[in-house]
Write a protein that holds these residues in place. Structure first.
Motif, PDB file in Angstrom:
ATOM      1  N   ALA A 155       0.812  -1.222   0.000  1.00  0.00           N
ATOM      2  CA  ALA A 155       0.000   0.000   0.000  1.00  0.00           C
ATOM      3  C   ALA A 155       0.839   1.262   0.000  1.00  0.00           C
ATOM      4  CB  ALA A 155      -0.931  -0.008   1.204  1.00  0.00           C
ATOM      5  N   GLY A 156       2.171   1.116   0.114  1.00  0.00           N
ATOM      6  CA  GLY A 156       3.047   2.274   0.048  1.00  0.00           C
ATOM      7  C   GLY A 156       3.781   2.622   1.316  1.00  0.00           C
ATOM      8  N   ALA A 157       3.627   1.825   2.357  1.00  0.00           N
ATOM      9  CA  ALA A 157       4.351   2.084   3.605  1.00  0.00           C
ATOM     10  C   ALA A 157       5.764   1.520   3.519  1.00  0.00           C
ATOM     11  CB  ALA A 157       3.619   1.445   4.788  1.00  0.00           C
ATOM     12  N   GLY A 158       6.678   2.110   4.318  1.00  0.00           N
ATOM     13  CA  GLY A 158       8.015   1.557   4.439  1.00  0.00           C
ATOM     14  C   GLY A 158       8.957   1.888   3.307  1.00  0.00           C
ATOM     15  N   VAL A 159       8.726   2.993   2.601  1.00  0.00           N
ATOM     16  CA  VAL A 159       9.634   3.411   1.529  1.00  0.00           C
ATOM     17  C   VAL A 159      10.603   4.447   2.078  1.00  0.00           C
ATOM     18  CG1 VAL A 159       9.838   4.502  -0.722  1.00  0.00           C
ATOM     19  CG2 VAL A 159       7.928   2.956  -0.254  1.00  0.00           C
ATOM     20  N   ILE A 160      11.903   4.146   2.007  1.00  0.00           N
ATOM     21  CA  ILE A 160      12.950   5.069   2.444  1.00  0.00           C
ATOM     22  C   ILE A 160      13.968   5.142   1.306  1.00  0.00           C
ATOM     23  CG2 ILE A 160      14.738   5.583   4.138  1.00  0.00           C
ATOM     24  CD1 ILE A 160      13.184   3.951   6.181  1.00  0.00           C
ATOM     25  N   GLY A 161      13.965   6.285   0.594  1.00  0.00           N
ATOM     26  CA  GLY A 161      14.887   6.442  -0.528  1.00  0.00           C
ATOM     27  C   GLY A 161      14.651   5.374  -1.581  1.00  0.00           C
ATOM     28  N   ASN A 162      15.694   4.626  -1.930  1.00  0.00           N
ATOM     29  CA  ASN A 162      15.603   3.585  -2.949  1.00  0.00           C
ATOM     30  C   ASN A 162      15.256   2.213  -2.377  1.00  0.00           C
ATOM     31  OD1 ASN A 162      16.306   5.313  -5.122  1.00  0.00           O
ATOM     32  ND2 ASN A 162      18.450   5.195  -4.532  1.00  0.00           N
ATOM     33  N   TYR A 163      14.806   2.174  -1.116  1.00  0.00           N
ATOM     34  CA  TYR A 163      14.481   0.910  -0.457  1.00  0.00           C
ATOM     35  C   TYR A 163      12.991   0.882  -0.120  1.00  0.00           C
ATOM     36  CZ  TYR A 163      19.525   0.522   0.129  1.00  0.00           C
ATOM     37  OH  TYR A 163      20.873   0.451  -0.106  1.00  0.00           O
ATOM     38  N   ASP A 164      12.403  -0.320  -0.191  1.00  0.00           N
ATOM     39  CA  ASP A 164      11.012  -0.448   0.222  1.00  0.00           C
ATOM     40  C   ASP A 164      10.872  -1.591   1.229  1.00  0.00           C
ATOM     41  OD1 ASP A 164      11.207  -2.749  -1.311  1.00  0.00           O
ATOM     42  OD2 ASP A 164       9.728  -2.139  -2.806  1.00  0.00           O
ATOM     43  N   ARG A 209      -1.095   7.972   3.421  1.00  0.00           N
ATOM     44  CA  ARG A 209      -1.592   7.631   4.749  1.00  0.00           C
ATOM     45  C   ARG A 209      -2.993   7.009   4.714  1.00  0.00           C
ATOM     46  NH1 ARG A 209      -2.247  11.467  10.204  1.00  0.00           N
ATOM     47  NH2 ARG A 209      -3.820  10.122  11.160  1.00  0.00           N
ATOM     48  N   GLY A 210      -3.920   7.617   3.973  1.00  0.00           N
ATOM     49  CA  GLY A 210      -5.280   7.099   3.928  1.00  0.00           C
ATOM     50  C   GLY A 210      -5.349   5.683   3.380  1.00  0.00           C
ATOM     51  N   VAL A 211      -4.605   5.428   2.299  1.00  0.00           N
ATOM     52  CA  VAL A 211      -4.606   4.094   1.686  1.00  0.00           C
ATOM     53  C   VAL A 211      -3.988   3.070   2.638  1.00  0.00           C
ATOM     54  CG1 VAL A 211      -3.694   2.726  -0.236  1.00  0.00           C
ATOM     55  CG2 VAL A 211      -4.521   5.046  -0.636  1.00  0.00           C
ATOM     56  N   VAL A 212      -2.895   3.465   3.310  1.00  0.00           N
ATOM     57  CA  VAL A 212      -2.228   2.543   4.229  1.00  0.00           C
ATOM     58  C   VAL A 212      -3.138   2.211   5.405  1.00  0.00           C
ATOM     59  CG1 VAL A 212      -0.320   2.337   5.863  1.00  0.00           C
ATOM     60  CG2 VAL A 212       0.107   3.176   3.550  1.00  0.00           C
ATOM     61  N   GLU A 213      -3.831   3.206   5.945  1.00  0.00           N
ATOM     62  CA  GLU A 213      -4.725   2.925   7.078  1.00  0.00           C
ATOM     63  C   GLU A 213      -5.877   2.012   6.664  1.00  0.00           C
ATOM     64  OE1 GLU A 213      -7.596   5.308  10.205  1.00  0.00           O
ATOM     65  OE2 GLU A 213      -5.612   6.159   9.738  1.00  0.00           O
ATOM     66  N   ALA A 214      -6.437   2.236   5.490  1.00  0.00           N
ATOM     67  CA  ALA A 214      -7.508   1.358   5.015  1.00  0.00           C
ATOM     68  C   ALA A 214      -7.003  -0.071   4.838  1.00  0.00           C
ATOM     69  CB  ALA A 214      -8.070   1.896   3.700  1.00  0.00           C
ATOM     70  N   THR A 215      -5.776  -0.203   4.323  1.00  0.00           N
ATOM     71  CA  THR A 215      -5.176  -1.532   4.151  1.00  0.00           C
ATOM     72  C   THR A 215      -4.943  -2.196   5.498  1.00  0.00           C
ATOM     73  OG1 THR A 215      -4.099  -0.840   2.104  1.00  0.00           O
ATOM     74  CG2 THR A 215      -3.172  -2.758   3.229  1.00  0.00           C
ATOM     75  N   LEU A 216      -4.467  -1.427   6.458  1.00  0.00           N
ATOM     76  CA  LEU A 216      -4.234  -1.966   7.807  1.00  0.00           C
ATOM     77  C   LEU A 216      -5.536  -2.540   8.381  1.00  0.00           C
ATOM     78  CD1 LEU A 216      -2.284  -0.176  10.652  1.00  0.00           C
ATOM     79  CD2 LEU A 216      -4.473  -1.258  11.099  1.00  0.00           C
ATOM     80  N   ARG A 217      -6.608  -1.769   8.297  1.00  0.00           N
ATOM     81  CA  ARG A 217      -7.883  -2.229   8.882  1.00  0.00           C
ATOM     82  C   ARG A 217      -8.406  -3.478   8.170  1.00  0.00           C
ATOM     83  NH1 ARG A 217     -10.123   1.307  12.435  1.00  0.00           N
ATOM     84  NH2 ARG A 217      -9.297   3.434  12.510  1.00  0.00           N
ATOM     85  N   ALA A 218      -8.168  -3.550   6.858  1.00  0.00           N
ATOM     86  CA  ALA A 218      -8.661  -4.709   6.105  1.00  0.00           C
ATOM     87  C   ALA A 218      -7.819  -5.950   6.337  1.00  0.00           C
ATOM     88  CB  ALA A 218      -8.695  -4.370   4.613  1.00  0.00           C
ATOM     89  N   ALA A 219      -6.501  -5.778   6.540  1.00  0.00           N
ATOM     90  CA  ALA A 219      -5.587  -6.924   6.618  1.00  0.00           C
ATOM     91  C   ALA A 219      -5.334  -7.395   8.040  1.00  0.00           C
ATOM     92  CB  ALA A 219      -4.251  -6.557   5.961  1.00  0.00           C
ATOM     93  N   HIS A 220      -5.614  -6.564   9.024  1.00  0.00           N
ATOM     94  CA  HIS A 220      -5.322  -6.919  10.415  1.00  0.00           C
ATOM     95  C   HIS A 220      -6.332  -7.943  10.919  1.00  0.00           C
ATOM     96  CE1 HIS A 220      -4.299  -6.516  14.641  1.00  0.00           C
ATOM     97  NE2 HIS A 220      -3.287  -5.709  14.306  1.00  0.00           N
TER      98      HIS A 220
END
Length: 361
Positions: A155-164, A209-220
C-alpha cells in the motif's frame, strides 16, 4: 483506452506528489473519458508538436513542458501561449503534462540522462518537493507480522529512498478484554487475554496515509486493531538530481556531446580527469553547489548563466551547458517506451528536425 487510463499510467511513472509546488502537471486539456486512438510523446507543447500529432492521427499528447503555465485570463489566437490551447481544442487533442514529477521520478528525465552518459553507482541528490511524513506503529499477533508488513508495504508504507518494505519489529505481550458486544478473534468476551504480539513501525508519506490505514484495517486480524500515527519532520518526496561514476573517459566534453548529440559550452574547474559526474537536465544551474559538495568533478545541465559558470569553475567544478533539449529529450524517449509497454494503442515520440520546434541547430 480512455484519456484517464493513460493519465493513470503517466502518474504511476511520474507521481504527481513529486512535482514542485509551483508546477502545473496532469491533464491540462481534454476530456478524461474520451477514447484515445494514438499518443504522441513530446518534450515541448509547441505548435510544431501539435501539428505533428495531427499529422500522425494522435488525439492525446504527453508532454514534459506544460501547455498552461500562468493563469489564463483570455484565450486569443494572437497570443502564442493561448493559441496552443485553441489549436488543441480545435483539433480534438487532449494534453497531459509530466514536468518536474518526471524530472524527479525514478527512471525519469535525470535517470535517463545518467544512463545515456553511462554513469555507474548512480544516487539521487538535490532539490525535491517537501513531503509530509508519518510513522505508523501497529501491534499484531506475531504469527501475522510478516503478512501485515507485506500488505502495508504494497500500500506504500516503508519506503525510504531507494528501499522499500523498510520496517522495525519488536516483540512483547498485548492484553485486552472484550466487551459484551465484541467479537474477539482470540479468547472470549469478558476475560483478560494475553497475546504474544509484534510491534511494527513503518514510515508513510502523507499522500499514502489514507490508503495505508484502510489496508491496515482490512488486513489486520483483530476486530479493533491498535495503531498510532506519529508525525515526523517533513522529508523530500524524491530528489531531482543524479550523481554517479564515469570510467575511462579522457576527452570529457567530446564524450558528452557525442552521447547527447549536443554542442556544449564547458567551463573548466580543474585539470584532473573527470570521474564523478552530477546531472540535472533543463534549467538547473543552481544545483552545482550540491553537486560539488558530493564530490562531483563535473556538473551537466541544460543552461548555465555566465555568473554561475564563473563561480562554479573558480570553485573547482567543471560545468557544462548542453541545452534543454539534449538533456531532457532522452527522458521523453524513455517515457514513450514505457507507455508503449502498458498502453494498447500506438505511441509515437516527436523528435523535431534540427533548428525546429525547440530543438537547436
Amino acid at each position: 483506452m480512455k484519456v484517464r487510463d493513460v493519465l493513470n499510467e503517466v502518474e504511476r511513472l511520474a507521481p504527481p506528489h513529486y512535482a514542485f509546488g509551483f508546477d502545473k502537471v496532469g491533464l491540462q486539456v481534454g476530456d478524461p473519458t474520451a477514447d484515445v486512438e494514438k499518443i504522441v510523446v513530446s518534450l515541448d507543447s509547441g505548435i510544431g508538436a501539435i501539428e505533428f500529432a495531427t499529422s500522425v492521427g494522435a488525439n492525446l499528447m504527453v508532454t514534459h513542458h506544460p501547455v498552461i503555465w500562468d493563469e489564463l485570463t483570455a484565450v486569443r489566437s494572437d497570443n502564442w501561449a493561448q493559441r496552443r490551447v485553441i489549436e488543441l481544442v480545435r483539433r480534438g487533442i487532449s494534453l497531459i503534462a509530466a514536468h518536474t514529477n518526471w524530472d524527479c521520478a525514478p527512471g525519469g528525465i535525470n535517470d535517463a540522462l545518467a544512463d545515456r552518459l553511462g554513469l555507474e553507482h548512480v544516487v539521487s541528490f538535490g532539490w525535491g518537493e517537501k513531503s509530509e511524513r508519518w510513522k505508523l506503529v501497529v501491534f499484531v499477533p506475531i504469527a501475522n507480522r510478516d503478512f501485515l508488513a507485506d500488505q502495508l508495504s504494497a500500500a506504500g508504507a516503508g519506503v525510504i529512498g531507494n528501499y522499500d518494505r523498510c520496517a522495525f519489529f519488536t516483540e512483547g505481550v498485548g492484553t485486552f478484554r472484550g466487551g459484551a458486544e465484541s467479537n474477539p478473534v482470540i479468547g472470549e468476551r469478558g476475560r483478560v487475554e494475553e497475546v504474544a504480539e509484534a510491534r511494527i513501525e513503518m514510515v508513510v508519506s502523507g499522500e499514502r496515509r489514507g490508503v495505508v490505514e484502510a489496508t491496515l484495517r482490512a488486513a489486520h486480524p483483530y476486530e479493533e486493531p491498535a495503531f498510532d500515527w506519529v508525525q515526523l519532520a517533513d522529508g523530500v518526496a524524491h530528489p531531482c538530481g543524479r550523481i554517479g561514476d564515469l570510467q575511462g573517459v579522457e576527452n570529457f566534453q567530446g564524450f558528452v556531446d557525442d552521447r547527447l548529440g549536443s554542442r556544449s559550452e564547458m567551463w573548466v574547474g580543474h585539470d584532473h580527469p573527470v570521474r564523478r559526474v552530477a546531472v540535472v537536465g533543463g534549467a538547473a544551474s543552481g544545483e552545482w553547489q550540491a553537486a560539488l559538495a558530493l564530490g562531483a568533478d563535473a556538473y551537466i545541465t541544460g543552461e548555465v548563466p555566465q555568473h554561475v559558470a564563473l563561480e562554479a569553475s573558480e570553485s573547482g567544478l567543471t560545468i557544462l551547458a548542453c541545452g534543454h533539449y539534449s538533456t531532457e529529450q532522452p527522458g521523453m524517449v524513455r517515457m514513450g517506451s514505457l507507455l508503449a509497454e502498458v498502453c494498447s494503442i500506438p505511441v509515437v515520440v516527436f523528435e523535431p528536425g534540427m533548428g525546429l520546434s525547440g530543438r537547436p541547430r
